[in-house]
Design an enzyme around this catalytic site. Structure first.
Site, PDB file in Angstrom:
ATOM      1  N   PRO A   2      -3.192  -2.320  -6.297  1.00  0.00           N
ATOM      2  CA  PRO A   2      -2.103  -1.631  -7.004  1.00  0.00           C
ATOM      3  C   PRO A   2      -1.131  -2.658  -7.611  1.00  0.00           C
ATOM      4  CG  PRO A   2      -2.365  -0.774  -4.769  1.00  0.00           C
ATOM      5  CD  PRO A   2      -3.233  -1.987  -4.883  1.00  0.00           C
ATOM      6  N   GLU A   3      -0.757  -2.429  -8.855  1.00  0.00           N
ATOM      7  CA  GLU A   3       0.207  -3.304  -9.527  1.00  0.00           C
ATOM      8  C   GLU A   3       1.500  -2.509  -9.745  1.00  0.00           C
ATOM      9  OE1 GLU A   3      -1.602  -5.246 -12.942  1.00  0.00           O
ATOM     10  OE2 GLU A   3      -3.589  -4.996 -12.076  1.00  0.00           O
ATOM     11  N   HIS A 101      -9.678   5.506   8.350  1.00  0.00           N
ATOM     12  CA  HIS A 101      -8.954   4.325   7.864  1.00  0.00           C
ATOM     13  C   HIS A 101      -7.440   4.523   7.880  1.00  0.00           C
ATOM     14  CE1 HIS A 101     -12.790   2.642   6.841  1.00  0.00           C
ATOM     15  NE2 HIS A 101     -13.075   3.675   6.077  1.00  0.00           N
ATOM     16  N   ARG A 120      -9.767  -1.855   3.896  1.00  0.00           N
ATOM     17  CA  ARG A 120     -10.066  -3.263   4.159  1.00  0.00           C
ATOM     18  C   ARG A 120      -9.071  -3.934   5.092  1.00  0.00           C
ATOM     19  NH1 ARG A 120     -12.012  -5.934  -1.378  1.00  0.00           N
ATOM     20  NH2 ARG A 120     -12.142  -7.708   0.024  1.00  0.00           N
TER      21      ARG A 120
END
Ligand SMILES: [Zn+2]
Length: 278
Positions: A2-3, A101, A120
């Site tokens: 994400p930016e 997750h 991750r």
């Protein structure tokens, strides 16, 4: 990852459900997500210290700085979250089914939960007295009203390296990542490997406006979803539909028809038009 536009979209989606709420509990599935308090400085297990510092506090505000989300807490201090590669922050009801997750679950006083989902496990969470401990070294915000073309020119002219890695350097400027760097360089017709000290005044100005334009467009379209990114309600963004070069290898350039190429600059996959980016 994400930016700026993705994090901004998440922040806007979290404000309404979170501001005024109190943290009432914490469930930790993967404790390495907790990066502050620092394990080496904690008096006991850092997870317990984190929980003690958080539970009972209210959320006074939610904001973004670069790619970080910052939650101002009652009694002072901040909870700071960086999503890294696959992190998602979702508001759910406490009886909604857990995802395997969902590694960090913040329980709220209205019966809902803020879940940090992290396939991750690369995301990071910080509980700090002073936010500058984490975000103090970031460069300027490209969309700030008081960030001018002259400010950008001053930043660029102090540098010598290739422009693309510079745009990705969060201490140079905060919030731009791989996708929006490629899009801004395409919009400004600048080759990603151009050296910062080779720019004309006109090119610097073009790049300044291009960066702001692609970031604003990204926010308007609620972010770019290639795979992992979702907003706070679990929805995909729409900005991938308007990207000009990213992941468009062997597609015609929207400006000149030349096929878009992929190369690697500073270790990052980079998309550009070999004809109109000089
Ligand atoms: Zn072209």
């Amino acid at each position: 990852m994400p930016e700026l536009p993705e994090v901004e979209t998440i922040v806007r989606g979290l404000r309404e459900p979170l501001v005024g709420r109190q943290f009432t509990g914490l469930r930790v599935g993967w404790e390495n997500l907790i990066a502050r308090p620092r394990p080496e400085l904690a008096e006991g297990p850092p997870v317990e210290e984190f929980e003690r510092g958080l539970v009972g506090r209210r959320i006074l505000g939610v904001k973004r700085r670069g790619k970080y989300l910052i939650f101002a807490l009652s009694g002072g201090g901040s909870l700071i979250i960086h999503l890294r590669m696959t992190g998602r922050l979702l508001i759910t009801n406490s009886d909604d089914e857990l995802d395997k997750h969902d590694h960090l679950i913040f329980e709220l006083d209205d019966g809902r939960e803020l879940r940090f989902n992290n396939v991750r496990k690369l995301g990071r969470v910080y509980l700090v007295d002073d936010e500058d401990e984490i975000v103090g070294k970031l460069g300027p915000e490209p969309l700030d009203d008081d960030f001018t073309p002259a400010d950008f020119a001053a930043l660029i002219s102090a540098r010598r390296g290739k422009i693309k890695p510079l745009l990705l350097n969060q201490r140079f400027m905060a919030g731009v990542g791989n996708i929006y760097a490629d899009e801004a360089l395409f919009a400004a017709r600048i080759h990603p490997e151009r050296k910062a000290d080779s720019f004309t005044t006109g090119e610097i100005e073009r790049l300044y406006y291009a960066i702001r334009q692609v970031l604003r467009q990204g926010i308007e379209n609620r972010g770019t979803t290639f795979s992992a990114y979702r907003d706070a309600e679990g929805r995909e963004g729409r900005n991938q539909e308007v990207l000009q070069v990213s992941r468009n290898t062997d597609q015609p350039c929207p400006r000149c028809g030349t096929l878009i190429e992929r190369t690697v600059v500073g270790g990052r996959g980079t998309y550009f038009c070999p004809r109109c980016q000089k």
